[in-house]
Design a protein around this motif. Sequence first.
Motif, short mmCIF file in Angstrom:
data_model
loop_
_atom_site.label_atom_id
_atom_site.label_comp_id
_atom_site.label_asym_id
_atom_site.label_seq_id
_atom_site.Cartn_x
_atom_site.Cartn_y
_atom_site.Cartn_z
N ALA A 28 0.85 -1.20 -0.14
CA ALA A 28 -0.21 0.06 0.11
C ALA A 28 0.78 1.42 -0.09
O ALA A 28 0.56 2.20 -0.68
CB ALA A 28 -1.01 -0.15 1.23
N LEU A 29 2.08 1.14 0.69
CA LEU A 29 3.15 2.40 0.73
C LEU A 29 3.86 2.54 -0.48
O LEU A 29 4.47 3.41 -0.60
CB LEU A 29 3.74 2.31 1.96
N GLY A 30 3.89 1.34 -1.38
CA GLY A 30 4.81 1.33 -2.43
C GLY A 30 6.32 1.44 -1.92
O GLY A 30 6.99 2.14 -2.71
N LEU A 31 6.92 0.45 -1.01
CA LEU A 31 8.01 0.54 -0.52
C LEU A 31 8.87 -0.43 -1.26
O LEU A 31 8.39 -1.75 -1.25
CB LEU A 31 8.22 0.45 0.99
N SER A 32 9.91 -0.07 -1.99
CA SER A 32 10.60 -0.97 -2.68
C SER A 32 11.64 -1.72 -1.61
O SER A 32 11.77 -1.47 -0.32
CB SER A 32 11.70 -0.18 -3.53
N PRO A 33 12.24 -3.10 -1.95
CA PRO A 33 12.98 -3.79 -1.04
C PRO A 33 14.32 -2.86 -0.66
O PRO A 33 14.58 -3.13 0.49
CB PRO A 33 13.35 -4.69 -1.71
N HIS B 196 16.61 7.49 -0.81
CA HIS B 196 15.74 6.51 -0.15
C HIS B 196 14.99 7.10 1.16
O HIS B 196 13.84 6.89 1.27
CB HIS B 196 16.59 5.12 0.43
N VAL B 197 15.90 7.85 1.84
CA VAL B 197 15.32 8.55 3.18
C VAL B 197 14.19 9.24 2.70
O VAL B 197 13.11 9.54 3.22
CB VAL B 197 16.42 9.25 4.10
N ALA B 198 14.47 10.30 1.71
CA ALA B 198 13.49 11.42 1.41
C ALA B 198 12.24 10.57 0.90
O ALA B 198 11.17 10.95 1.17
CB ALA B 198 14.11 12.19 0.33
N ARG B 199 12.47 9.47 0.37
CA ARG B 199 11.29 8.87 -0.29
C ARG B 199 10.38 8.12 0.72
O ARG B 199 9.09 8.33 0.64
CB ARG B 199 11.56 7.76 -1.73
N LEU B 200 11.27 7.56 1.75
CA LEU B 200 10.49 6.96 2.73
C LEU B 200 9.66 7.97 3.57
O LEU B 200 8.62 7.83 4.19
CB LEU B 200 11.56 6.42 3.74
N PHE B 201 10.21 9.17 3.91
CA PHE B 201 9.56 10.21 4.78
C PHE B 201 8.41 10.69 4.01
O PHE B 201 7.18 11.12 4.52
CB PHE B 201 10.46 11.29 4.82
N GLU B 202 8.46 10.71 2.55
CA GLU B 202 7.27 11.22 1.77
C GLU B 202 6.19 10.20 1.89
O GLU B 202 4.94 10.53 2.03
CB GLU B 202 7.79 11.46 0.33
N LYS B 203 6.47 8.86 1.51
CA LYS B 203 5.39 7.69 1.62
C LYS B 203 5.06 7.46 3.06
O LYS B 203 3.83 7.45 3.14
CB LYS B 203 6.24 6.48 1.02
N LEU B 204 5.83 7.64 4.15
CA LEU B 204 5.25 7.56 5.31
C LEU B 204 4.64 8.80 5.93
O LEU B 204 4.18 8.88 7.05
CB LEU B 204 6.21 6.89 6.27
N GLY B 205 4.79 10.09 5.26
CA GLY B 205 4.27 11.12 6.05
C GLY B 205 4.99 11.55 7.05
O GLY B 205 4.51 12.34 8.06
N ALA B 206 6.34 11.34 7.09
CA ALA B 206 6.97 11.81 8.35
C ALA B 206 8.04 13.06 7.90
O ALA B 206 8.29 13.61 6.81
CB ALA B 206 8.34 10.67 8.56
#
Length: 128
Positions: free
Chosen positions: A78-83, A115-125
């Motif tokens: 659902a979050l579209g997180l890559s491995p 990766h960190v920027a994409r994670l923050f964006e996808k997770l809303g952090a």
Amino acid sequence: GGGYPMWKQVVVYGAAVAAETLLLQWLDYRHLVRAHEDDLHAFLIALQFLALGMIVGARALRRPPPAPFDGNPQARAALGLSPRELTVPAAIAAGRSNKEIAAERQVSPNTVGTHVARLFEKLGARRR
């Protein structure tokens, strides 16, 4: 005199007194058991039921072991997180810097930063 030395007499006398005391205690115990035989049986049966109840209760209330964590594939999808992105949060949680994470994964710090920027964006952090 030709008798035993004093210490041997004391030891023999002490052993005799100890044997008599043990005999009296044993007789008193037998009398006690006979006088309260029904109470003793009821107590022993109650102990057996207590032990049985504890065993049955422990087995009935035992929780099954938790299932191993599967990483929540539905949430990842659902979050579209890559491995690759999934390797970063654990390192962030462990307190590692982008440079340390990059060195561990043999990538550039810029890649980790992406990766960190994409994670923050996808997770809303907003921050680590």
